[in-house]
Scaffold this motif. Structure first.
Motif, PDB file in Angstrom:
ATOM      1  N   THR A 123       5.260 -48.767 -49.218  1.00  0.00           N
ATOM      2  CA  THR A 123       4.491 -50.006 -49.440  1.00  0.00           C
ATOM      3  C   THR A 123       4.794 -51.074 -50.146  1.00  0.00           C
ATOM      4  O   THR A 123       4.565 -52.358 -49.897  1.00  0.00           O
ATOM      5  CB  THR A 123       2.795 -49.494 -49.306  1.00  0.00           C
ATOM      6  OG1 THR A 123       2.806 -48.532 -48.550  1.00  0.00           O
ATOM      7  CG2 THR A 123       1.788 -50.718 -49.201  1.00  0.00           C
ATOM      8  N   ALA A 142       4.957 -42.823 -49.076  1.00  0.00           N
ATOM      9  CA  ALA A 142       4.309 -43.974 -48.641  1.00  0.00           C
ATOM     10  C   ALA A 142       3.972 -45.110 -49.339  1.00  0.00           C
ATOM     11  O   ALA A 142       3.979 -46.408 -48.996  1.00  0.00           O
ATOM     12  CB  ALA A 142       3.226 -43.422 -47.694  1.00  0.00           C
ATOM     13  N   TYR A 187      10.733 -46.157 -46.126  1.00  0.00           N
ATOM     14  CA  TYR A 187      10.270 -44.430 -46.315  1.00  0.00           C
ATOM     15  C   TYR A 187      11.155 -43.789 -45.874  1.00  0.00           C
ATOM     16  O   TYR A 187      11.265 -42.771 -46.395  1.00  0.00           O
ATOM     17  CB  TYR A 187       8.980 -44.645 -45.164  1.00  0.00           C
ATOM     18  CG  TYR A 187       8.304 -43.260 -44.927  1.00  0.00           C
ATOM     19  CD1 TYR A 187       7.110 -42.771 -45.764  1.00  0.00           C
ATOM     20  CD2 TYR A 187       8.845 -42.357 -43.990  1.00  0.00           C
ATOM     21  CE1 TYR A 187       6.602 -41.626 -45.664  1.00  0.00           C
ATOM     22  CE2 TYR A 187       8.159 -41.118 -44.057  1.00  0.00           C
ATOM     23  CZ  TYR A 187       7.104 -40.749 -44.784  1.00  0.00           C
ATOM     24  OH  TYR A 187       6.608 -39.675 -44.854  1.00  0.00           O
ATOM     25  N   ARG A 191       4.731 -36.746 -49.211  1.00  0.00           N
ATOM     26  CA  ARG A 191       4.599 -37.888 -48.299  1.00  0.00           C
ATOM     27  C   ARG A 191       3.731 -39.063 -48.626  1.00  0.00           C
ATOM     28  O   ARG A 191       3.815 -40.416 -48.536  1.00  0.00           O
ATOM     29  CB  ARG A 191       4.373 -37.303 -46.917  1.00  0.00           C
ATOM     30  CG  ARG A 191       5.257 -36.492 -46.400  1.00  0.00           C
ATOM     31  CD  ARG A 191       5.351 -36.322 -44.923  1.00  0.00           C
ATOM     32  NE  ARG A 191       6.355 -35.219 -44.515  1.00  0.00           N
ATOM     33  CZ  ARG A 191       7.424 -35.799 -43.888  1.00  0.00           C
ATOM     34  NH1 ARG A 191       7.879 -37.086 -44.033  1.00  0.00           N
ATOM     35  NH2 ARG A 191       8.423 -34.709 -43.526  1.00  0.00           N
TER      36      ARG A 191
END
Length: 134
Positions: free
Chosen positions: A42, A38, A18, A34
Motif C-alpha cells: 500500500t 499488504a 505485493y 501477508r
C-alpha cells in the motif's frame, strides 16, 4: 498529455509491490506475513501515485526511492533477523522484474523512450511478465 488514472496506477503498483515483496520473502526463507506485506505494498502504491503529482517531483530523487524501498522492507520483514538480506533481495527482484517488464513491453511494440516513471502497460503485458518472472 497522457491521462493517468490514479486508481489504476495505485492498483497496478500495489499488486507489483505485493508480489515482489512476497517473492523476496520466499527467496530469503523469511516468515511470510501477508498483512505487513499488504501494508508495505500500500505504501508502494501511494508512493507511485505521489510521484505522478507535478508539485512532488522531488519524490523521484534516488535517495527518496531507496528510502521508500527500505521502509517497505522494514514493514514487511522488520521482525526478521536477516533484514539486510531481505532488503537486498527485494531490490534485486524489483530490478529484475522491472527489466523483464521493460523487455516484454519493447517486444510487444510499445515505445518506451522517454518514459521514466509511468509505463503505459496493458494487463496482457503485465500478466505475461509475471508469468515469465515466476
Amino acid at each position: 498529455m497522457e491521462t493517468i488514472y490514479i486508481d489504476q496506477l495505485f492498483f497496478i503498483n500495489f499488486i507489483i509491490d505485493y508480489f515482489t515483496l512476497l517473492c523476496s520473502g520466499k527467496v530469503t526463507s523469511a516468515v511470510i506475513r501477508r498483512v505487513p506485506i499488504a501494508l508495505a505494498a500500500t505504501l508502494g502504491g501511494c508512493y507511485a501515485c505521489v510521484c505522478m503529482l507535478p508539485e512532488w517531483t522531488f519524490a523521484l530523487h534516488p535517495v527518496i526511492k531507496l528510502t521508500v524501498g527500505v521502509v517497505m522492507c522494514l514493514i514487511s520483514f522488520g521482525k526478521e533477523t536477516q533484514l539486510l538480506r531481505c532488503t537486498v533481495v527485494f531490490f534485486l527482484v524489483s530490478a529484475g522484474f522491472g527489466g523483464l517488464v521493460w523487455a516484454v513491453s519493447m517486444l510487444g511494440g510499445y515505445d518506451l523512450s522517454g518514459k521514466t516513471v509511468y509505463l503505459p502497460l496493458n494487463w496482457k503485458v503485465l500478466v505475461l511478465s509475471f508469468a515469465a518472472a515466476y
